[in-house]
Design an enzyme around this catalytic site. Structure first.
Site, PDB file in Angstrom:
ATOM      1  N   SER A  22     -11.243 -60.545  40.057  1.00  0.00           N
ATOM      2  CA  SER A  22     -12.219 -59.539  40.484  1.00  0.00           C
ATOM      3  C   SER A  22     -12.399 -59.387  41.979  1.00  0.00           C
ATOM      4  O   SER A  22     -13.086 -58.470  42.424  1.00  0.00           O
ATOM      5  CB  SER A  22     -13.575 -59.827  39.835  1.00  0.00           C
ATOM      6  OG  SER A  22     -13.521 -59.591  38.452  1.00  0.00           O
ATOM      7  N   SER A  57     -13.802 -56.762  39.201  1.00  0.00           N
ATOM      8  CA  SER A  57     -15.110 -56.145  39.009  1.00  0.00           C
ATOM      9  C   SER A  57     -15.859 -55.887  40.313  1.00  0.00           C
ATOM     10  O   SER A  57     -16.875 -55.205  40.320  1.00  0.00           O
ATOM     11  CB  SER A  57     -15.964 -57.030  38.098  1.00  0.00           C
ATOM     12  OG  SER A  57     -16.198 -58.306  38.715  1.00  0.00           O
ATOM     13  N   LYS A 107     -22.126 -58.129  46.300  1.00  0.00           N
ATOM     14  CA  LYS A 107     -21.952 -57.731  44.903  1.00  0.00           C
ATOM     15  C   LYS A 107     -23.248 -58.026  44.157  1.00  0.00           C
ATOM     16  O   LYS A 107     -23.851 -59.095  44.349  1.00  0.00           O
ATOM     17  CB  LYS A 107     -20.786 -58.522  44.301  1.00  0.00           C
ATOM     18  CG  LYS A 107     -20.410 -58.162  42.874  1.00  0.00           C
ATOM     19  CD  LYS A 107     -19.209 -59.005  42.448  1.00  0.00           C
ATOM     20  CE  LYS A 107     -18.671 -58.628  41.085  1.00  0.00           C
ATOM     21  NZ  LYS A 107     -17.451 -59.421  40.742  1.00  0.00           N
TER      22      LYS A 107
END
Length: 458
Positions: free
Chosen positions: A184, A160, A82
């Site tokens: 997330s 996310s 990420k």
């Protein structure tokens, strides 16, 4: 009709890939070449690739396997990060246009370095909600990764950690690392039919990881199996002796299914049906199921609804200087409004939230008393993308509904594993969340391994 079995059958995971390296049926260079080819077939999943680094790492791993000296059980396995994690030579954008031209990181984040020394091959940086501040995964700057399971129409990936989830669900990499502040990791895992592990906040180092809310942020993997998550855990904790990957017997293991959550009318029927079917499987394997409301979990839900989300003032404090500058105009308007909404958050309310969190953490530990809490990961399946892009009010409502069941676990710092529980009539995945008291990550992962084995056997 919902379909439980279609999302819980065995899959090719990272350890299976490493077993192929060990047997000579494949090697890390061949595996990486396939990964890099697949990245060209997907849109908006990666913000940047580090192909040259990955090739160096893959060749070094291939030599170790040929010599019979792998650095770890996951040596040579491709991994994606990420874009909150510093990877040396790549900028850390945090999914924000204002950071698009930032200088590349000079050093790897601590966890990146640990997995690199274990021989894992860093492929690139994955997309996310701007500043990791949404549970839906939309990003107007770098595009929104499409959920690969939603074939009827484009659907959200969940956020996310959107790109990390899609990179695994689309079969590009077997493992991707994400962060979880309010859901997330667990949310995109549920929406994409994956395993997602939210660790306790202090389990892994967050050095070199761009923050959102300092007391709530956690790090963890999105994987195709619990055993892969356990292997990552072993490496990041530096265990000399790896955790046994043989599932334990569920006989006598206690689980607490929150009755108030499962009977809430906001839970979609397929989510409820699949969860109850999974719980029935556990019961058939000798697990003890306690069906009643969890006072601590319900109190946490009520606290968030009445007093607000603790992460909001922490995120505002982190980004205040940006919000006060001209560069704020370049932010995703939805993220900017959410950040600004906490500008007037009363200090007394913040102090009260910290105190209430500490009391509820002790309460949930006492209540569970060795049991694990079961809830749906998300109350619904992945919604269609287009309406959310077009309607700000719908976006806000859906974001809150999506985060609702994972926020209490974050507030209480409960480690959680989201497991695939089945599909709805359209084939969209649903998730079951198993959570434990703060700090009981190892016990949770071993229980999740046993639960996964029971579901797959069924």
């Amino acid at each position: 009709m919902s379909d439980t079995n279609s999302q819980i059958r065995p899959v090719a995971d990272a350890l299976a890939m490493a077993e192929a390296f060990a047997s000579g049926r494949s090697d890390p260079v061949q595996a990486l070449e396939k990964v890099l080819a697949k990245t060209a077939d997907v849109d908006d999943v990666f913000i940047s690739l580090c192909s040259a680094r990955a090739l160096r790492e893959a060749h070094a791993s291939a030599a170790r396997w040929k010599a019979g000296q792998p650095a770890s059980a996951l040596d040579g396995v491709p991994i994606a990060w990420k874009d909150l994690f510093d990877v040396a030579g790549s900028p850390t954008t945090a999914g924000a246009a204002v950071r698009r031209d930032i200088s590349p990181a000079l050093l790897d984040a601590n966890v990146v370095g640990l997995l690199a020394r274990a021989g894992m091959v860093s492929v690139g940086k994955t997309n996310l909600s701007e500043f990791a501040y949404s549970g839906l995964g939309l990003n107007p700057h770098f595009g929104t990764p499409r959920n690969p399971v939603g074939l009827d129409q484009p659907r959200i990936p969940g956020g996310s950690s959107s790109g990390s989830a899609v990179a695994v669900a689309a079969g590009i990499v077997p493992i991707a690392m994400g962060t979880d502040t309010a859901g997330s990791i667990r949310i995109p895992a549920a929406f994409n039919g994956l395993v997602g592990f939210r660790s306790s906040c202090r389990r892994y180092s967050r050095e070199g990881v761009f923050p959102l809310a300092h007391t709530l942020d956690s790090v963890g993997p999105l994987t195709r199996s619990v055993r892969d998550a356990l292997s990552i855990d072993d490496i990041l904790l530096g265990r000399a002796k790896p955790t046994s990957l043989v599932p334990r017997d569920l006989s006598g293991q206690r689980f607490w299914l929150d009755q108030a959550v499962i009977e809430d009318e906001r839970i979609e029927p397929a989510v409820r049906d699949n969860l109850l079917r999974c719980v029935s499987v556990l019961k058939n394997h000798g697990a003890l199921i306690d069906l009643r409301p969890s006072p601590a979990f319900q109190a946490a839900l009520g606290l968030i609804e009445q007093q607000g989300w603790l992460g909001a003032p922490e995120a505002f404090a982190l980004h205040q200087s940006l919000l006060d500058s001209d560069a704020a105009a370049r932010l995703d308007p939805r993220v900017r409004r959410r950040l600004e909404a906490a500008r007037a958050f009363p200090a007394s309310q913040l102090v009260n939230l910290y105190g209430a969190r500490k009391r509820l953490q002790q309460q949930i530990t006492d209540e569970l008393d060795g049991a694990f809490l079961i809830t749906p990961s998300v109350a619904h399946v992945a919604p269609p993308l287009a309406p959310l892009e077009a309607d700000d009010e719908l976006f806000t409502q859906t974001n809150l509904a999506t985060l609702r069941l994972t926020m209490p676990g974050s507030l209480l710092d409960m480690p959680g594993v989201s497991l695939p529980s089945g599909c709805d009539a359209l084939g969209l995945p649903t998730g079951m969340l198993i959570s434990a008291p703060p700090g009981e990550d190892s016990r949770l992962l071993r229980a999740a391994l046993a639960v996964e084995a029971a579901l797959r056997h069924h």
